[in-house]
Structure formats: structure tokens, C-alpha cells
Enzyme design. Structure first.
Site, PDB file in Angstrom:
ATOM      1  CG  ASN A  10      13.860  35.087  -3.108  1.00  0.00           C
ATOM      2  OD1 ASN A  10      13.118  34.177  -2.750  1.00  0.00           O
ATOM      3  ND2 ASN A  10      14.686  35.703  -2.280  1.00  0.00           N
ATOM      4  CE  LYS A  13      10.772  39.519  -3.073  1.00  0.00           C
ATOM      5  NZ  LYS A  13      11.360  40.846  -3.410  1.00  0.00           N
ATOM      6  CG  ASP A  70      12.521  47.914  -3.533  1.00  0.00           C
ATOM      7  OD1 ASP A  70      13.336  46.987  -3.723  1.00  0.00           O
ATOM      8  OD2 ASP A  70      12.803  48.931  -2.872  1.00  0.00           O
ATOM      9  CB  SER A  71       9.466  44.033  -0.054  1.00  0.00           C
ATOM     10  OG  SER A  71       8.475  43.825  -1.027  1.00  0.00           O
ATOM     11  CG  ASP A 157       9.853  36.542   6.446  1.00  0.00           C
ATOM     12  OD1 ASP A 157       9.725  37.782   6.387  1.00  0.00           O
ATOM     13  OD2 ASP A 157       9.459  35.774   5.542  1.00  0.00           O
ATOM     14  NE  ARG A 187       6.748  40.256  -1.779  1.00  0.00           N
ATOM     15  CZ  ARG A 187       7.589  40.023  -0.777  1.00  0.00           C
ATOM     16  NH1 ARG A 187       7.355  39.039   0.077  1.00  0.00           N
ATOM     17  NH2 ARG A 187       8.667  40.756  -0.623  1.00  0.00           N
TER      18      ARG A 187
END
Length: 209
Positions: A10, A13, A70-71, A157, A187
Site C-alpha cells: 500500500n 501506508k 496489522d491495523s 481516515d 501507527r
């Protein structure tokens, strides 16, 4: 510079990881550079378990130290959903926008005082043989808007407002500048903790412990 593989393709990210990990003096590489499939099964019941699966799988494939996270978003009124399914919520036919709209539809009758939620991030760093070198988890508390606001960020978001901004609809994660988001986000918090522990983590990897 040492190489650190990161378990995501991603681009948004990756940009967050690059901003936070640059001080570590590492070169980041991603699974699309492997030349072989990277498709770990994320079937663990919690973020920490899925981060570990991704990091250990990537470390073994790359033969190098790997970091994975992992979020996800945990909504109190939905019993913690979407949680570990955040990136897959609603099934494979939905993109980020579709998942966000699905979530908003589920929350349409939930009053503002009960629209509390948190973003959670679990990080895991593994050695080339899959051993866990570090595991860190942190969170950002906030509330959810009834409609998206802001053009930045990704995922959920545009509807998430950190607690610090008291529900101000102009201060979603998607509307914040990068430095502010990194300071407040789940994060960002986890990556700062990793950066503080990094000398010991890298030494353990090099020593084969």
C-alpha cells in the site's frame, strides 16, 4: 544501509512508514520486489497475531529482517467491529470507499455520544528465520463522523476524529497534515516505540538470538 522489508504494498501506508522509519537509517523494501507471491493468511483473532503471521512469512521469504503491521478500526457501538477485518470488511467486492460507506450505514442510527472508536496498530519485527524480535501495539482514541471529511489518508481516515479535537469535523485523519497525523495516530505511536527500541532489535537480529 541495512535493509528492512515491510509487509505492505500500500503506497500510502509505505509513505507513513518511510516518514517514521527514516531516522533508523534503513532501506525499505516491499513484497512486490520478492519475485514470488506474498499472500499470508490473516486468520488470527487479534491484530498482534496477524502482524506476526505477516512479518514471519515475509522474513522467511526475503531471508531478511521484516516488519509488518496489522491495523484497524474498532467501533464500540458495533462490539469492536470491523476490527481485524477492517481491510476486508463487507467482502472482497468493496474498495476503501465502499467499506467506509458500509460502516456509516451500520452507524446511521447511532447517536453522536455513542460513536466512539479507536484505531489500533500492532507491529511485529521478525528475524530471517521467523523469530519475533519485537512486538508493539498502540492505539488512538476518537469519534466517528456521519459523513467523510478530508481528501488525505486512506481507509476509514475520512470519518475518524482523534479525541484531541473534540469531534471537530474539519480535523479527521484525512484532513490533518502528515506531521500532526504521525504525532497522534496509532501507527505513529507504535513506530516511535519501535524506533526507541531499534538498536536492541537490530543487535538481536545480527547476533542471531
Amino acid at each position: 544501509m541495512p535493509t528492512l522489508w515491510i509487509g505492505t504494498n500500500n503506497k500510502k501506508k509505505r509513505a507513513e512508514l518511510e516518514r517514521m522509519l527514516t531516522p533508523l537509517g534503513v532501506t525499505l523494501r516491499t513484497p512486490d520486489e520478492l519475485g514470488q507471491p506474498f499472500d499470508p493468511v490473516e486468520d488470527q483473532p487479534d491484530f498482534a497475531g496477524n502482524a506476526r503471521v505477516k512479518a514471519s512469512t515475509l522474513a522467511r521469504l526475503a531471508g531478511a529482517v521484516a516488519l509488518a503491521d496489522d491495523s484497524g478500526l474498532c467501533v464500540d457501538a458495533l462490539g469492536g467491529r470491523p476490527g481485524v477485518l477492517s481491510a476486508r470488511y463487507g467482502g472482497p467486492g468493496l474498495d476503501d470507499r465502499g467499506r467506509l460507506l458500509r460502516l456509516l450505514d451500520e452507524l446511521r442510527d447511532v447517536p453522536e455520544p455513542r460513536r466512539t472508536a479507536r484505531f489500533v496498530c500492532s507491529l511485529c519485527v521478525c528475524a530471517p528465520d521467523g523469530r519475533v524480535l519485537a512486538a508493539i501495539e498502540d492505539a488512538c482514541e476518537g469519534t466517528l463522523l456521519g459523513a467523510p471529511q478530508g481528501d488525505g489518508g486512506f481507509g476509514y481516515d475520512p470519518i475518524f476524529v482523534p479525541t484531541e479535537f473534540g469531534g471537530d469535523p474539519t480535523r479527521t485523519f484525512a484532513a490533518l497534515d502528515a506531521a500532526t497525523k504521525d504525532r497522534l495516530s496509532h501507527r505513529g505511536k507504535a513506530l516511535r516505540a519501535l524506533a526507541a527500541a531499534w538498536p536492541g532489535v537490530w543487535a538481536a537480529a545480527a547476533a542471531g538470538r
